[in-house]
Scaffold this motif. Sequence first.
Motif, PDB file in Angstrom:
ATOM      1  N   VAL A  30      -1.977  -1.928   6.920  1.00 14.03           N
ATOM      2  CA  VAL A  30      -1.702  -1.556   5.380  1.00 14.03           C
ATOM      3  C   VAL A  30      -1.604  -0.106   5.042  1.00 14.03           C
ATOM      4  N   GLU A  31      -0.653   0.161   3.900  1.00 15.46           N
ATOM      5  CA  GLU A  31      -0.341   1.422   3.750  1.00 15.46           C
ATOM      6  C   GLU A  31      -1.440   2.124   2.472  1.00 15.46           C
ATOM      7  N   THR A  32      -1.652   1.224   2.098  1.00 15.30           N
ATOM      8  CA  THR A  32      -2.598   1.474   0.931  1.00 15.30           C
ATOM      9  C   THR A  32      -4.088   0.495   0.939  1.00 15.30           C
ATOM     10  N   ALA A  33      -5.128   1.201   0.324  1.00 12.51           N
ATOM     11  CA  ALA A  33      -6.246   0.308   0.491  1.00 12.51           C
ATOM     12  C   ALA A  33      -6.392  -0.450  -0.926  1.00 12.51           C
ATOM     13  N   THR A  34      -6.080  -1.747  -1.037  1.00 17.53           N
ATOM     14  CA  THR A  34      -6.064  -2.433  -2.269  1.00 17.53           C
ATOM     15  C   THR A  34      -7.249  -3.314  -2.355  1.00 17.53           C
ATOM     16  N   ILE A  35      -7.724  -3.844  -3.769  1.00 14.63           N
ATOM     17  CA  ILE A  35      -8.872  -4.472  -3.833  1.00 14.63           C
ATOM     18  C   ILE A  35      -8.277  -6.082  -4.576  1.00 14.63           C
ATOM     19  N   ASN A  36      -8.493  -7.024  -3.746  1.00 17.66           N
ATOM     20  CA  ASN A  36      -8.446  -8.409  -4.174  1.00 17.66           C
ATOM     21  C   ASN A  36      -6.827  -8.848  -4.185  1.00 17.66           C
TER      22      ASN A  36
END
Length: 287
Positions: free
Chosen positions: A278-284
Motif C-alpha cells: 500500500v502507498e498509505t496506511a488507511t483505516i477501514n
Amino acid sequence: MAVIATLAVTAACGRSTGSSSPEPVDTSSDGSGKSARDLLPADLKKSGVLKVATAEGYPPMEMYAEGSSSKLVGVDPELGELIADQLGLEFEITNAAFPGLIPGLQSDQWDLAMSSMSDTEERRQAVNFVDYFNAGGAIMVSKGNPEGIEDIADLCGKKIVGAKGSSNLAILTDYNDSKCTDKMSISESEDAPTGLLQLDTGRSVATMVDYPVAVLLAEQSGKYEVLEGQYGAGPWGIAIDKADTALTQAVQAALTELIDNGKYLALLEKYGVADSAVETATINAGS
C-alpha cells in the motif's frame, strides 16, 4: 486464506470469518502530526508489550521458520515486530486458531490480530482495520506458459481448476458465466497445491490462487509462472478491537512511519510480494 468456510461473503480474498459487534466509530486520522509513540494508549505504555496473534499456515504471510515448530516468521509476524519497535514496545506473538482471533481481541487476550485478514464490512462491526496489503487472485500456469495465456479472458474454452469454496473459484465461475462464449471447463481442488497437480498432469492449463501464495508456490517449485494482474483484489488489515480507537490511530501512525522509512517495503520485497504494498496506511478502506 482464499477458502471461505464461515463467511457468507465470498468476494473478498484473504482469510475469512464472521462476527458482530457494536456500531462503528470514526477512526480517521486526526491530522495532528503526532508520532506513533505519542499516540500510544497509556495502558500499553505501562505494560510495555504489544501482544499480537496470528494463525500460522499461510505462507509467505505467516508460517514457522524452516526447521522450527515455534518461531513464527513471514510478512505478518515480522511486520508486527516492526510496528512494536516503532511504538517502543516489546513484541509478543501467539499462534491461535483463525476463528478465535477476533474474539481474542474482544476479550483482551491480545492487542492486534495480523493474519491475512480481509477488511470486510462484516468484520468492521467488531474491529477496526489498519490496511497494510492489497491482494487478489493471480493466474498460475505451467513454466513457459505453453498455452500463451495473458489474462482471464484467455481462460475461456480451456480446462481450469480452482480451490473448492474459494473466492478465486467464484471469480472464475462468475467470469465464465458472464463473459465466456466458449465456456471454461472448471474443476475443483481441495486447495491450491492439489490444484497445481492438475497442471502437472495436463488435466488443467491454469488455476487462480491468492497472489502472495501463488508467488511462493511458483518460487518454491520452479514449475509454474504467475501472470501479471490480480482479480478481486482488496485490502487486508491489521485487526484491532472496535473500542481501541487510540491504538488504531497509533498503529496507523506506526505503519505510516514504516512506509516512510522504507522498512515496510523492504519486508514485502524480502518475501516477493511488493506488488501488494500500500502507498498509505488507511483505516477501514475495504468495501
